[in-house]
Every structure is written in structure tokens, then in C-alpha cells.
Motif scaffolding. Structure first.
Motif, PDB file in Angstrom:
ATOM      1  N   ALA A  19       2.961 -18.004  39.188  1.00 30.94           N
ATOM      2  CA  ALA A  19       2.779 -16.579  38.908  1.00 30.94           C
ATOM      3  C   ALA A  19       3.646 -15.703  39.789  1.00 30.94           C
ATOM      4  CB  ALA A  19       1.320 -16.196  39.052  1.00 30.94           C
ATOM      5  N   ARG A  20       3.783 -16.075  41.066  1.00 30.67           N
ATOM      6  CA  ARG A  20       4.612 -15.331  42.002  1.00 30.67           C
ATOM      7  C   ARG A  20       4.248 -13.849  42.039  1.00 30.67           C
ATOM      8  NH1 ARG A  20       8.640 -17.944  43.948  1.00 30.67           N
ATOM      9  NH2 ARG A  20       9.883 -16.083  44.343  1.00 30.67           N
ATOM     10  N   GLN A  21       2.970 -13.572  42.110  1.00 30.59           N
ATOM     11  CA  GLN A  21       2.557 -12.173  42.137  1.00 30.59           C
ATOM     12  C   GLN A  21       2.861 -11.536  43.478  1.00 30.59           C
ATOM     13  OE1 GLN A  21      -1.674 -11.240  43.124  1.00 30.59           O
ATOM     14  NE2 GLN A  21      -2.049 -13.110  41.970  1.00 30.59           N
ATOM     15  N   LEU A  22       2.978 -10.212  43.465  1.00 32.09           N
ATOM     16  CA  LEU A  22       3.273  -9.419  44.660  1.00 32.09           C
ATOM     17  C   LEU A  22       1.949  -8.889  45.218  1.00 32.09           C
ATOM     18  CD1 LEU A  22       6.036  -8.676  45.907  1.00 32.09           C
ATOM     19  CD2 LEU A  22       5.937  -6.552  44.637  1.00 32.09           C
ATOM     20  N   THR A  23       1.708  -9.140  46.498  1.00 31.05           N
ATOM     21  CA  THR A  23       0.506  -8.637  47.168  1.00 31.05           C
ATOM     22  C   THR A  23       0.931  -7.573  48.170  1.00 31.05           C
ATOM     23  OG1 THR A  23      -0.633 -10.763  46.939  1.00 31.05           O
ATOM     24  CG2 THR A  23      -1.487  -9.227  48.591  1.00 31.05           C
ATOM     25  N   PHE A  24       0.306  -6.382  48.069  1.00 32.54           N
ATOM     26  CA  PHE A  24       0.677  -5.259  48.914  1.00 32.54           C
ATOM     27  C   PHE A  24      -0.304  -5.059  50.055  1.00 32.54           C
ATOM     28  CE2 PHE A  24       4.090  -3.026  46.711  1.00 32.54           C
ATOM     29  CZ  PHE A  24       4.039  -3.579  45.449  1.00 32.54           C
ATOM     30  N   GLY A  25       0.227  -4.509  51.159  1.00 28.93           N
ATOM     31  CA  GLY A  25      -0.633  -3.993  52.204  1.00 28.93           C
ATOM     32  C   GLY A  25      -1.141  -2.614  51.806  1.00 28.93           C
ATOM     33  N   SER A  26      -1.943  -2.018  52.663  1.00 33.70           N
ATOM     34  CA  SER A  26      -2.570  -0.735  52.327  1.00 33.70           C
ATOM     35  C   SER A  26      -1.672   0.464  52.623  1.00 33.70           C
ATOM     36  CB  SER A  26      -3.888  -0.579  53.076  1.00 33.70           C
ATOM     37  OG  SER A  26      -3.680  -0.727  54.470  1.00 33.70           O
ATOM     38  N   GLY A  27      -0.529   0.215  53.232  1.00 35.63           N
ATOM     39  CA  GLY A  27       0.446   1.280  53.417  1.00 35.63           C
ATOM     40  C   GLY A  27       0.340   2.021  54.738  1.00 35.63           C
ATOM     41  N   LEU A  39       9.078 -11.643  51.706  1.00 32.65           N
ATOM     42  CA  LEU A  39       8.529 -10.392  52.206  1.00 32.65           C
ATOM     43  C   LEU A  39       9.409  -9.219  51.800  1.00 32.65           C
ATOM     44  CD1 LEU A  39       5.904 -10.231  53.963  1.00 32.65           C
ATOM     45  CD2 LEU A  39       6.971 -12.477  53.998  1.00 32.65           C
ATOM     46  N   PHE A  40       8.753  -8.100  51.493  1.00 29.77           N
ATOM     47  CA  PHE A  40       9.436  -6.900  51.029  1.00 29.77           C
ATOM     48  C   PHE A  40       8.855  -5.671  51.724  1.00 29.77           C
ATOM     49  CE2 PHE A  40      11.218  -8.946  47.212  1.00 29.77           C
ATOM     50  CZ  PHE A  40      10.363 -10.018  47.042  1.00 29.77           C
ATOM     51  N   TRP A  41       9.665  -4.630  51.779  1.00 31.18           N
ATOM     52  CA  TRP A  41       9.182  -3.299  52.104  1.00 31.18           C
ATOM     53  C   TRP A  41       9.486  -2.388  50.914  1.00 31.18           C
ATOM     54  CZ3 TRP A  41       6.048  -1.380  55.702  1.00 31.18           C
ATOM     55  CH2 TRP A  41       5.817  -2.145  56.859  1.00 31.18           C
ATOM     56  N   TYR A  42       8.431  -1.710  50.446  1.00 30.37           N
ATOM     57  CA  TYR A  42       8.567  -0.704  49.393  1.00 30.37           C
ATOM     58  C   TYR A  42       8.307   0.666  50.013  1.00 30.37           C
ATOM     59  CZ  TYR A  42       8.810  -3.960  45.473  1.00 30.37           C
ATOM     60  OH  TYR A  42       9.218  -4.918  44.582  1.00 30.37           O
ATOM     61  N   TYR A  78       5.022   3.859  53.224  1.00 30.69           N
ATOM     62  CA  TYR A  78       5.708   2.580  53.259  1.00 30.69           C
ATOM     63  C   TYR A  78       4.693   1.450  53.049  1.00 30.69           C
ATOM     64  CZ  TYR A  78       9.769   5.002  55.106  1.00 30.69           C
ATOM     65  OH  TYR A  78      10.850   5.845  55.253  1.00 30.69           O
ATOM     66  N   TYR A  79       5.038   0.555  52.127  1.00 34.68           N
ATOM     67  CA  TYR A  79       4.169  -0.580  51.827  1.00 34.68           C
ATOM     68  C   TYR A  79       4.909  -1.885  52.106  1.00 34.68           C
ATOM     69  CZ  TYR A  79       1.232   2.669  49.184  1.00 34.68           C
ATOM     70  OH  TYR A  79       0.422   3.709  48.813  1.00 34.68           O
ATOM     71  N   CYS A  80       4.254  -2.759  52.821  1.00 39.50           N
ATOM     72  CA  CYS A  80       4.743  -4.113  53.012  1.00 39.50           C
ATOM     73  C   CYS A  80       4.152  -4.974  51.894  1.00 39.50           C
ATOM     74  CB  CYS A  80       4.306  -4.625  54.383  1.00 39.50           C
ATOM     75  SG  CYS A  80       4.882  -6.273  54.816  1.00 39.50           S
ATOM     76  N   ALA A  81       4.935  -5.911  51.380  1.00 38.33           N
ATOM     77  CA  ALA A  81       4.440  -6.730  50.268  1.00 38.33           C
ATOM     78  C   ALA A  81       4.925  -8.163  50.418  1.00 38.33           C
ATOM     79  CB  ALA A  81       4.908  -6.159  48.927  1.00 38.33           C
ATOM     80  N   LEU A  82       4.141  -9.067  49.909  1.00 40.94           N
ATOM     81  CA  LEU A  82       4.432 -10.497  49.991  1.00 40.94           C
ATOM     82  C   LEU A  82       4.411 -11.087  48.596  1.00 40.94           C
ATOM     83  CD1 LEU A  82       2.755 -13.032  52.414  1.00 40.94           C
ATOM     84  CD2 LEU A  82       2.691 -13.449  49.964  1.00 40.94           C
ATOM     85  N   ARG A  83       5.402 -11.896  48.298  1.00 44.23           N
ATOM     86  CA  ARG A  83       5.397 -12.612  47.029  1.00 44.23           C
ATOM     87  C   ARG A  83       5.238 -14.092  47.339  1.00 44.23           C
ATOM     88  NH1 ARG A  83       9.090 -10.903  42.168  1.00 44.23           N
ATOM     89  NH2 ARG A  83      10.867 -11.366  43.498  1.00 44.23           N
ATOM     90  N   ALA A  84       4.202 -14.659  46.729  1.00 42.12           N
ATOM     91  CA  ALA A  84       3.896 -16.062  46.969  1.00 42.12           C
ATOM     92  C   ALA A  84       4.780 -16.960  46.122  1.00 42.12           C
ATOM     93  CB  ALA A  84       2.427 -16.317  46.647  1.00 42.12           C
ATOM     94  N   SER A  85       4.852 -18.209  46.501  1.00 42.26           N
ATOM     95  CA  SER A  85       5.524 -19.196  45.669  1.00 42.26           C
ATOM     96  C   SER A  85       4.533 -19.638  44.598  1.00 42.26           C
ATOM     97  CB  SER A  85       5.963 -20.387  46.514  1.00 42.26           C
ATOM     98  OG  SER A  85       4.863 -20.921  47.208  1.00 42.26           O
ATOM     99  N   LEU A  98      11.772  -0.331  45.819  1.00 46.25           N
ATOM    100  CA  LEU A  98      12.084  -1.345  46.808  1.00 46.25           C
ATOM    101  C   LEU A  98      13.002  -0.775  47.882  1.00 46.25           C
ATOM    102  CD1 LEU A  98      11.984  -4.370  47.658  1.00 46.25           C
ATOM    103  CD2 LEU A  98      14.050  -4.677  46.270  1.00 46.25           C
ATOM    104  N   LEU A  99      12.659  -1.015  49.148  1.00 44.09           N
ATOM    105  CA  LEU A  99      13.522  -0.592  50.250  1.00 44.09           C
ATOM    106  C   LEU A  99      14.382  -1.773  50.701  1.00 44.09           C
ATOM    107  CD1 LEU A  99      14.347   1.575  52.321  1.00 44.09           C
ATOM    108  CD2 LEU A  99      12.481   0.765  53.780  1.00 44.09           C
ATOM    109  N   LEU A 100      13.731  -2.866  51.066  1.00 44.12           N
ATOM    110  CA  LEU A 100      14.504  -4.046  51.433  1.00 44.12           C
ATOM    111  C   LEU A 100      13.646  -5.302  51.321  1.00 44.12           C
ATOM    112  CD1 LEU A 100      13.503  -4.840  54.531  1.00 44.12           C
ATOM    113  CD2 LEU A 100      15.058  -3.029  55.181  1.00 44.12           C
ATOM    114  N   ARG A 101      14.330  -6.433  51.314  1.00 46.31           N
ATOM    115  CA  ARG A 101      13.665  -7.731  51.216  1.00 46.31           C
ATOM    116  C   ARG A 101      14.211  -8.651  52.291  1.00 46.31           C
ATOM    117  NH1 ARG A 101      15.135  -9.391  45.373  1.00 46.31           N
ATOM    118  NH2 ARG A 101      15.630  -7.195  45.132  1.00 46.31           N
TER     119      ARG A 101
END
Lengths: 115, 110
Positions: free
Chosen positions: B95-103, B33-36, B85-92, B46-49
Motif C-alpha cells: 500500500a505504501r501509505q503516507l502517515t503524517f505527524g500533527s504538524g 521520510l518527507f516534509w510537507y 509544516y508536516y513530517c510524513a513517513l511512507r512505509a514499504s 511537498l517540500l523535500l524528501r
């Protein structure tokens, strides 16, 4: 360190016309991403490259969108023909690798308006 | 498939007040999980992970797997925290793509 560069920054086209966006990632970054961000939404991945190979293009509308990264460095994203709903910011991003711990760096985006 | 939900599109707080930006996710595996953050007229950064368990600019976020949440918190908001601020998730997986929330647009009022 230079960031991810994108051009053009702004583009206005009529529907059914074509447009191309260019991206130059951070030097040495093997992974390159194109995201689409529609107003009021978060970025959505369109395509992901690892060097010059496509890793994931499952959300790319392939009937009108295409992207390439021929030499594993710069990339272009093309839309032909454009539709009104393609109006969005197109973000290019890059990272050193795909693996955990590698930060993804974003460009400033290319703003597309289709009228 | 993974999904990230940020229930608040807009959030306003006064300077010095605590702030919490909510993020919930759905993913069957073990996510990163990340915050952008995107300040006005600047690029997304990137803000934090969660794996770093760090505090950046006074912000912290704890991954709560039981509640599938990754809320962003700061005890005393500053005017310069105003941003998107966007929350984002990177799957295992491969591909490990990053999926963002709507902010969430945070405005810190003087």
C-alpha cells in the motif's frame, strides 16, 4: 499542469444528514487518495485507489463512509449519516504511481462542518 | 504500525535566526521520510524528501536512523517561511501509505 480539483470547497450539514465530495485528480495519475484532517491534527488516510481498485481502506469507517472511483479517474467520497466528529477537511490527493519517487499532489480540500 | 511525532505545535523565531522543526518516527522497516508545507490559504505541498538529499528554499533534513529522527533545519529563517509544516513517513509494502505527524506552525517574526 492543472492540479487536483475538489468540490464543494465548503459544506455545512446537520448531523444524520448525508454529504458527498468529488475529486478530479491530475490527468494520468493512477493513484488517488482521500485523507481526513481534523483541526489540530495531521492528515489521516481514509482510502487509497490504484486506478479503479481499492488498495487500502483499513481506516475508512465503513458503516458511514463510502468511496468509489468507477472509471479510474474521478472519485466521490460519501458520508451517510454524518456525525459531529466528522467535521474536518477532506483532502484528495493523487500520484502517478504508488512507488518510491512519485510525488503526491494534494487538492485544496473540502471543509465539512457538521452541526 | 508506523507513527510520526512532531513535539512542537507552535514555533516562533526571529527573522535571520536558525530554525529547527523536530520530527521523530517509529517504524520497523526502512522508511521514506518527507516534509510537507502548507502556506496560508494554499494547498499542502511537498517540500523535500530524504532520498533526494536536496536543499529546498534553504531547508535541509537529514535522516538519522539511530535516533529515528528527520529534523528540518534552516540556518537563517525568512518571514515567508511562516507556514504549517508536516513530517510524513511512507512505509514499504504493497500500500505504501503516507502517515503524517500533527504538524508544527512556524512563525517567523520580523
Amino acid at each position: 499542469e492543472a492540479g487536483v480539483a475538489q468540490s464543494p470547497r465548503y459544506k455545512i450539514i446537520e448531523k444524520r444528514q448525508s454529504v458527498a465530495f468529488w475529486c478530479n485528480p491530475i490527468s494520468g495519475h493512477a493513484t488517488l487518495y482521500w485523507y481526513q484532517q481534523i483541526l489540530g491534527q495531521g492528515p489521516k488516510l481514509l482510502i487509497q485507489f490504484q486506478n479503479n481498485g481499492v488498495v487500502d481502506d483499513s481506516q475508512l469507517p465503513k458503516d458511514r463512509f463510502s468511496a468509489e472511483r468507477l472509471k479510474g479517474v474521478d472519485s466521490t467520497l460519501k458520508i451517510q449519516p454524518a456525525k459531529l466528529e466528522d467535521s474536518a477537511v477532506y483532502l484528495c490527493a493523487s500520484s502517478l504511481l504508488r512507488s518510491s519517487g512519485n510525488t503526491i499532489y494534494f487538492g485544496e480540500g473540502s471543509w465539512l462542518t457538521v452541526v | 504500525a508506523q507513527r510520526v511525532t512532531q513535539p512542537e505545535k507552535l514555533l516562533s523565531v526571529f527573522k535571520g535566526a536558525p530554525v529547527e522543526l523536530k520530527c521523530n518516527y517509529s517504524y520497523s522497516g526502512s522508511p521514506e521520510l518527507f516534509w510537507y508545507v502548507q502556506y496560508s490559504r494554499q494547498r499542502l505541498q511537498l517540500l523535500l524528501r530524504h532520498i533526494s538529499r536536496e536543499s529546498i528554499k534553504g531547508f535541509t533534513a537529514d535522516l538519522n536512523k539511530g535516533e529515528t529522527s528527520f529534523h528540518l533545519k534552516k540556518p537563517f529563517a525568512q518571514e515567508e517561511d511562516s507556514a504549517m509544516y508536516y513530517c510524513a513517513l511512507r512505509a514499504s509494502g504493497s500500500a505504501r501509505q503516507l502517515t503524517f505527524g500533527s504538524g508544527t506552525q512556524l512563525t517567523v517574526l520580523p
